[in-house]
Motif scaffolding. Structure first.
Motif, PDB file in Angstrom:
ATOM      1  N   ARG A  64       0.800  -1.184  -0.020  1.00  0.00           N
ATOM      2  CA  ARG A  64      -0.111   0.059  -0.040  1.00  0.00           C
ATOM      3  C   ARG A  64       0.890   1.286   0.021  1.00  0.00           C
ATOM      4  N   PHE A  65       2.370   1.005   0.480  1.00  0.00           N
ATOM      5  CA  PHE A  65       2.855   2.224   0.203  1.00  0.00           C
ATOM      6  C   PHE A  65       3.371   2.661  -1.001  1.00  0.00           C
ATOM      7  N   LEU A  66       3.265   1.727  -2.245  1.00  0.00           N
ATOM      8  CA  LEU A  66       3.668   2.091  -3.417  1.00  0.00           C
ATOM      9  C   LEU A  66       2.582   2.383  -4.313  1.00  0.00           C
ATOM     10  N   PRO A  67       2.854   3.778  -4.892  1.00  0.00           N
ATOM     11  CA  PRO A  67       1.945   4.285  -6.267  1.00  0.00           C
ATOM     12  C   PRO A  67       1.770   3.497  -7.111  1.00  0.00           C
ATOM     13  N   ALA A  68       0.550   3.575  -7.899  1.00  0.00           N
ATOM     14  CA  ALA A  68       0.379   2.736  -9.127  1.00  0.00           C
ATOM     15  C   ALA A  68       1.577   2.944  -9.989  1.00  0.00           C
ATOM     16  N   ALA A  69       2.202   4.236 -10.152  1.00  0.00           N
ATOM     17  CA  ALA A  69       3.094   4.413 -11.243  1.00  0.00           C
ATOM     18  C   ALA A  69       4.396   3.981 -10.868  1.00  0.00           C
ATOM     19  N   GLY A  70       4.389   3.289  -9.525  1.00  0.00           N
ATOM     20  CA  GLY A  70       5.792   2.649  -9.073  1.00  0.00           C
ATOM     21  C   GLY A  70       5.595   1.239  -9.111  1.00  0.00           C
ATOM     22  N   GLN A  71       4.580   0.718  -9.801  1.00  0.00           N
ATOM     23  CA  GLN A  71       4.543  -0.784  -9.708  1.00  0.00           C
ATOM     24  C   GLN A  71       5.626  -1.726 -10.039  1.00  0.00           C
ATOM     25  N   PHE A  72       6.417  -1.143 -11.327  1.00  0.00           N
ATOM     26  CA  PHE A  72       7.746  -1.847 -11.873  1.00  0.00           C
ATOM     27  C   PHE A  72       8.465  -2.125 -10.741  1.00  0.00           C
ATOM     28  N   LEU A  73       8.732  -1.304  -9.872  1.00  0.00           N
ATOM     29  CA  LEU A  73       9.724  -1.674  -8.741  1.00  0.00           C
ATOM     30  C   LEU A  73       9.522  -3.051  -7.885  1.00  0.00           C
ATOM     31  N   LEU A  74       8.043  -3.340  -7.817  1.00  0.00           N
ATOM     32  CA  LEU A  74       7.789  -4.451  -7.333  1.00  0.00           C
ATOM     33  C   LEU A  74       8.293  -5.765  -8.154  1.00  0.00           C
ATOM     34  N   SER A  75       8.130  -5.373  -9.356  1.00  0.00           N
ATOM     35  CA  SER A  75       8.556  -6.575 -10.272  1.00  0.00           C
ATOM     36  C   SER A  75      10.135  -6.821 -10.316  1.00  0.00           C
ATOM     37  N   GLU A  76      10.648  -5.770 -10.111  1.00  0.00           N
ATOM     38  CA  GLU A  76      12.322  -5.692 -10.118  1.00  0.00           C
ATOM     39  C   GLU A  76      12.650  -6.267  -8.618  1.00  0.00           C
ATOM     40  N   ALA A  77      11.939  -6.092  -7.644  1.00  0.00           N
ATOM     41  CA  ALA A  77      12.212  -6.610  -6.384  1.00  0.00           C
ATOM     42  C   ALA A  77      12.116  -8.053  -6.436  1.00  0.00           C
ATOM     43  N   VAL A  78      11.038  -8.657  -7.124  1.00  0.00           N
ATOM     44  CA  VAL A  78      10.887  -9.898  -7.294  1.00  0.00           C
ATOM     45  C   VAL A  78      11.632 -10.656  -8.099  1.00  0.00           C
ATOM     46  N   SER A  79      11.906 -10.137  -9.206  1.00  0.00           N
ATOM     47  CA  SER A  79      13.265 -10.444 -10.188  1.00  0.00           C
ATOM     48  C   SER A  79      14.548 -10.740  -9.623  1.00  0.00           C
ATOM     49  N   LEU A  80      14.692  -9.867  -8.849  1.00  0.00           N
ATOM     50  CA  LEU A  80      16.147  -9.834  -8.327  1.00  0.00           C
ATOM     51  C   LEU A  80      16.123 -10.852  -7.033  1.00  0.00           C
ATOM     52  N   ALA A  81      15.021 -11.107  -6.219  1.00  0.00           N
ATOM     53  CA  ALA A  81      14.880 -12.186  -5.227  1.00  0.00           C
ATOM     54  C   ALA A  81      15.128 -13.682  -6.090  1.00  0.00           C
ATOM     55  N   LEU A  82      14.628 -13.801  -7.054  1.00  0.00           N
ATOM     56  CA  LEU A  82      15.176 -15.028  -7.977  1.00  0.00           C
ATOM     57  C   LEU A  82      16.392 -15.165  -8.335  1.00  0.00           C
ATOM     58  N   VAL A  83      16.984 -14.183  -8.662  1.00  0.00           N
ATOM     59  CA  VAL A  83      18.266 -14.239  -9.079  1.00  0.00           C
ATOM     60  C   VAL A  83      19.200 -14.278  -7.944  1.00  0.00           C
ATOM     61  N   ASP A  84      18.998 -13.595  -6.588  1.00  0.00           N
ATOM     62  CA  ASP A  84      19.620 -13.915  -5.225  1.00  0.00           C
ATOM     63  C   ASP A  84      19.663 -15.366  -5.173  1.00  0.00           C
ATOM     64  N   THR A  85      18.334 -16.077  -5.208  1.00  0.00           N
ATOM     65  CA  THR A  85      18.138 -17.432  -4.741  1.00  0.00           C
ATOM     66  C   THR A  85      18.969 -18.367  -5.447  1.00  0.00           C
ATOM     67  N   LEU A  86      18.946 -18.062  -6.947  1.00  0.00           N
ATOM     68  CA  LEU A  86      19.505 -19.311  -7.925  1.00  0.00           C
ATOM     69  C   LEU A  86      21.095 -19.170  -7.628  1.00  0.00           C
ATOM     70  N   ALA A  87      21.495 -17.795  -7.107  1.00  0.00           N
ATOM     71  CA  ALA A  87      23.017 -17.469  -6.859  1.00  0.00           C
ATOM     72  C   ALA A  87      23.472 -18.195  -5.514  1.00  0.00           C
ATOM     73  N   ARG A  88      22.624 -18.288  -4.701  1.00  0.00           N
ATOM     74  CA  ARG A  88      22.603 -19.245  -3.358  1.00  0.00           C
ATOM     75  C   ARG A  88      22.887 -20.626  -3.673  1.00  0.00           C
ATOM     76  N   PHE A  89      22.385 -21.152  -4.750  1.00  0.00           N
ATOM     77  CA  PHE A  89      22.633 -22.514  -5.001  1.00  0.00           C
ATOM     78  C   PHE A  89      23.767 -22.866  -6.293  1.00  0.00           C
ATOM     79  N   GLY A  90      24.474 -21.467  -6.523  1.00  0.00           N
ATOM     80  CA  GLY A  90      25.633 -21.728  -7.374  1.00  0.00           C
ATOM     81  C   GLY A  90      25.132 -21.496  -8.890  1.00  0.00           C
ATOM     82  N   ILE A  91      23.958 -21.092  -9.334  1.00  0.00           N
ATOM     83  CA  ILE A  91      23.628 -20.764 -10.580  1.00  0.00           C
ATOM     84  C   ILE A  91      23.528 -19.306 -10.851  1.00  0.00           C
ATOM     85  N   GLY A  92      24.378 -18.863 -11.834  1.00  0.00           N
ATOM     86  CA  GLY A  92      24.095 -17.488 -12.198  1.00  0.00           C
ATOM     87  C   GLY A  92      23.213 -17.240 -13.158  1.00  0.00           C
ATOM     88  N   ALA A  93      21.967 -16.214 -12.856  1.00  0.00           N
ATOM     89  CA  ALA A  93      21.048 -16.024 -13.787  1.00  0.00           C
ATOM     90  C   ALA A  93      20.964 -14.647 -13.996  1.00  0.00           C
TER      91      ALA A  93
END
Length: 246
Positions: A64-93
């Motif tokens: 609720r803190f995020l204006p509609a115009a900033g919704q892509f920031l949430l997409s960026e956060a989610v995408s980076l979390a996946l890259v972080d996770t794969l890196a933890r298991f030795g996979i560069g994404a």
């Protein structure tokens, strides 16, 4: 599967994104299914996953803190979390704009975000994720899939992968809420698939193909491409497609 107060497990459902719309699920709750009969991805594509092999789930967020115009920031956060996770298991994404996760030229994760708005801000977001973990055989109609197992040459404990992924998702979300989007935008750009490389694209309206260099992504989420004549142009989602040969 791992026990967690925010995790809800289903053997079969049509789509976890549809289930997650139920008001009984609140912020931070996760609905995971072994089999989805109508799972979906971006651009209206169907999402297919081997039963008992991968992680297919939806996460409820209430940004609720995020204006509609900033919704892509949430997409960026989610995408980076996946890259972080794969890196933890030795996979560069890398992140293929807007939010597919690739290793080399092969797709390992699909992400679908669906938003509800209230008063010009995001009120509820359903984050659908399909991560290929232990699947080794795929529908030949899929253009370029891969999995953690194919890449690493070993099987993975899905409980462990889910635990790490959930932690990273909530960490990146907290970073966005706490600090705003500047650091996330910088990290997202650095993680972009084919950044500063010449890449072939297609105009979905005309079918015409062209080459350009990815120079970044605007805060609103539009892709910045440098064309052969040196001009910079921006493209919104659905205005341009990657051409990736098998």
């Amino acid at each position: 599967m791992i026990e967690h107060p925010c995790f809800h497990y289903l053997t079969e459902t049509t789509s976890t994104n549809d289930d997650a719309r139920d008001a009984r699920y609140g912020h931070g709750e996760l609905i995971l299914a072994e089999r989805q009969t109508a799972g979906r991805g971006q651009r209206g594509h169907k999402w297919s996953s081997g039963e008992g092999l991968n992680l297919t789930f939806s996460l409820v967020l209430e940004p609720r803190f995020l204006p509609a115009a900033g919704q892509f920031l949430l997409s960026e956060a989610v995408s980076l979390a996946l890259v972080d996770t794969l890196a933890r298991f030795g996979i560069g994404a890398r992140i293929k704009w807007t939010n597919d996760i690739y290793v080399g030229d092969r797709k390992i994760v699909g992400i679908l975000l669906e938003h509800n708005l209230a008063g010009g801000a995001l009120s509820r977001t359903i984050v659908g994720i399909g991560l290929n973990v232990n699947q080794t055989e795929f529908d030949p109609a899929l253009p370029n899939p891969t999995s953690m197992r194919l890449l690493a040459g070993r099987a993975f404990d899905r409980d462990e992968v889910l635990r790490v992924l959930y932690e990273r998702l909530m960490d990146r979300y907290a970073e966005l809420e706490r600090s705003g989007g500047e650091a996330l935008q910088q990290a997202y750009r650095k993680a972009l698939y084919r950044l500063d490389e010449r890449q072939r694209f297609r105009d979905p309206a005309s079918g015409a193909e062209f080459e350009a260099v990815i120079r970044g992504v605007r805060p609103a989420g539009d892709l910045l491409l440098e064309h052969a004549d040196g001009t910079l142009r921006t493209y919104l989602f659905r205005e341009v497609e990657f051409v990736i040969r098998r």
